[in-house]
Design a protein around this motif. Structure first.
Motif, short mmCIF file in Angstrom:
data_model
loop_
_atom_site.label_atom_id
_atom_site.label_comp_id
_atom_site.label_asym_id
_atom_site.label_seq_id
_atom_site.Cartn_x
_atom_site.Cartn_y
_atom_site.Cartn_z
N ARG A 38 0.88 -1.18 0.11
CA ARG A 38 0.00 -0.08 -0.09
C ARG A 38 0.82 1.38 0.14
N LEU A 39 2.17 1.17 -0.38
CA LEU A 39 2.93 2.41 -0.44
C LEU A 39 2.42 3.71 -1.06
N PRO A 40 1.81 3.27 -2.57
CA PRO A 40 1.37 4.42 -3.14
C PRO A 40 0.25 4.95 -2.55
N GLU A 41 -0.67 4.14 -1.89
CA GLU A 41 -1.79 4.82 -0.96
C GLU A 41 -1.14 5.54 0.24
N MET A 42 -0.21 5.23 0.70
CA MET A 42 0.38 5.99 1.87
C MET A 42 0.95 7.32 1.41
N VAL A 43 1.46 7.11 0.35
CA VAL A 43 1.96 8.58 -0.36
C VAL A 43 0.74 9.60 -0.49
N ALA A 44 -0.17 9.08 -1.12
CA ALA A 44 -1.39 9.77 -1.47
C ALA A 44 -2.10 10.39 -0.22
N PHE A 45 -2.24 9.37 0.63
CA PHE A 45 -2.65 10.01 2.00
C PHE A 45 -2.01 11.12 2.67
N ALA A 46 -0.65 10.88 2.64
CA ALA A 46 -0.05 12.03 3.40
C ALA A 46 0.13 13.26 2.44
N LYS A 47 -0.04 12.96 1.26
CA LYS A 47 -0.07 14.55 0.37
C LYS A 47 -1.56 15.12 0.61
N ALA A 48 -2.70 14.14 0.60
CA ALA A 48 -3.94 14.73 0.71
C ALA A 48 -4.20 15.21 2.11
N ARG A 49 -3.41 14.65 3.15
CA ARG A 49 -3.64 15.20 4.39
C ARG A 49 -2.78 16.45 4.69
N GLY A 50 -1.94 17.00 3.66
CA GLY A 50 -1.16 18.36 3.87
C GLY A 50 0.38 18.30 3.71
N ALA A 51 0.74 16.99 3.80
CA ALA A 51 2.21 17.03 3.94
C ALA A 51 3.10 17.81 2.81
N LYS A 52 3.92 18.51 3.30
CA LYS A 52 4.75 19.27 2.39
C LYS A 52 5.41 18.58 1.40
N ARG A 53 6.33 17.37 1.97
CA ARG A 53 7.26 16.86 1.20
C ARG A 53 7.00 15.50 1.66
N VAL A 54 7.04 14.44 0.61
CA VAL A 54 7.08 13.17 1.04
C VAL A 54 7.90 12.43 0.31
N ASP A 55 8.93 11.57 0.49
CA ASP A 55 9.92 10.88 -0.18
C ASP A 55 9.98 9.69 0.42
N ILE A 56 10.66 8.79 -0.53
CA ILE A 56 11.18 7.52 -0.14
C ILE A 56 12.58 7.12 -0.45
N THR A 57 13.19 6.41 0.16
CA THR A 57 14.72 5.75 -0.29
C THR A 57 14.53 4.24 -0.63
N THR A 58 14.95 3.78 -1.72
CA THR A 58 14.77 2.33 -2.42
C THR A 58 15.79 1.77 -2.99
N ASN A 59 15.89 0.57 -2.94
CA ASN A 59 17.22 -0.02 -3.70
C ASN A 59 16.83 -0.04 -5.31
N GLY A 60 15.68 0.08 -5.60
CA GLY A 60 15.28 0.20 -6.86
C GLY A 60 14.95 -0.79 -7.67
N LEU A 61 15.36 -2.12 -6.96
CA LEU A 61 15.21 -3.50 -7.77
C LEU A 61 13.83 -3.50 -7.96
N LEU A 62 12.69 -3.26 -7.34
CA LEU A 62 11.25 -3.53 -7.38
C LEU A 62 10.57 -2.11 -8.14
N LEU A 63 11.32 -1.26 -8.59
CA LEU A 63 10.56 -0.13 -9.18
C LEU A 63 10.22 -0.46 -10.57
N THR A 64 9.17 -1.16 -10.69
CA THR A 64 8.64 -1.70 -11.99
C THR A 64 7.76 -0.37 -12.51
N GLU A 65 7.40 -0.37 -13.78
CA GLU A 65 6.60 0.62 -14.33
C GLU A 65 5.30 0.96 -13.82
N GLU A 66 4.74 -0.14 -13.28
CA GLU A 66 3.41 0.00 -12.63
C GLU A 66 3.65 0.75 -11.20
N LYS A 67 4.40 0.30 -10.52
CA LYS A 67 4.81 1.08 -8.98
C LYS A 67 5.29 2.41 -9.21
#
Length: 313
Positions: free
Chosen positions: A84-113
């Protein structure tokens, strides 16, 4: 950056602690798909789990209401493993977060995600790529694929340009005895494609063998994390360290029942800060063995060496 530097200066000079952290790390999951040689996950004995959604909502909402400027959705673990990571980002932004970021190793960074994260309003993604050569990278990032990660980054950039052009793409490069010779090649190639590169000095802590090309300082100083960062672990425990405390020994409160302001200004964290200010390292063995409390001169020397390696040598 200037405000950060000024805040850090006040911390070092006057032991000034702001009334709230400006950086909150929410550990969405502590699972990981790699076994990197620079990570002390091997020392982790805590339950491997994902954060409960209701707990995430509480912590995230509390952070936004408090005015925390940055929310990072990762710590010990690969955030893309949380379904549910994309939902978490969307929730934080909708709630009013100024900046939301992630750090990843990138292996699972598919086109869909990638598409879902960008559509959700992600402000920045930092991909960890330690090494310019395939052999170097895969020697460190055990279980990963250099070619796949590089392709994932380029595809993410292309999607970013179409879906969310304001999102920033940064690369993290940990400098070790193996990666240091490749700094210049890495910089010259990637600076044309990404928005920034962070050359992170290797830090020895926990069960990690010291792989730093720099001489380790015997002197110790106070940790800068104590004035600007709070960590929320998957189980709801709050901590002050995002590097060398995989089991949450430096626990300063339970975010199930306490809010961030209460924890940030509570007696538990005040004790840890006092130990650092007075350099009573025997009382905090985890901190005592961590390179992050090296004196300021060590960091200056590190970044001077990076600059010389890229532009002068």
């Amino acid at each position: 950056m200037l405000s950060y530097a000024l805040g850090l200066g006040r911390y070092w000079a006057f032991n000034h602690i702001p009334s709230r952290p400006d950086d909150l790390r929410i550990e969405t999951t502590n699972r990981c798909n790699l076994q990197c040689t620079i990570c002390d996950r091997s020392a982790m004995t805590k339950a491997v789990e994902a954060m409960d959604w209701n707990l995430f909502e509480k912590i995230c909402s509390d952070a936004v209401d408090l005015g925390i400027s940055r929310i990072g959705l990762n710590r010990f673990g690969e955030p893309l493993l949380h379904p549910r990571l994309p939902e978490m980002v969307a929730f934080a932004k909708a709630r009013g977060a100024k900046r939301v970021d992630i750090t990843t190793n990138g292996l699972l960074l598919t086109e869909e995600k990638s598409t879902l994260l960008l559509e959700a309003g992600l402000d920045q993604i930092a991909v960890s790529v330690d090494g310019f050569l395939k052999e170097t990278y895969e020697k460190i990032r055990i279980g990963s694929s250099y070619d796949k990660v590089v392709n994932n980054i380029h595809r993410f950039i292309a999607l970013r340009n179409k879906i969310n052009p304001k999102a920033r793409v940064r690369l993290n490069f940990v400098i070790t005895i193996d990666t240091f010779p490749e700094i210049r090649s890495f910089y010259k190639y990637w600076i044309r494609h990404v928005d920034g590169i962070w050359f992170i000095p290797f830090m020895a802590y926990g069960n990690v063998r010291n792989l730093s090309p720099l001489k380790r300082s015997k002197k110790k100083s106070k940790c800068s994390m104590l004035w600007h960062m709070l960590v929320a672990s998957t189980d709801g425990s709050a901590g002050v360290c995002c590097h060398g405390d995989p089991n949450g020994v430096l626990n300063i409160g339970d975010l199930h029942v306490r809010d961030i302001a209460d924890v940030w200004n509570g007696p538990e964290v005040e004790r840890i800060r006092r130990v650092h200010f007075e350099k009573r390292w025997k009382e905090l063995p985890i901190c005592a063995q961590c390179d992050l409390i090296a004196p300021y001169s060590t960091w200056v020397r590190h970044y001077c060496n990076v600059y010389k390696k890229i532009f002068l040598l």
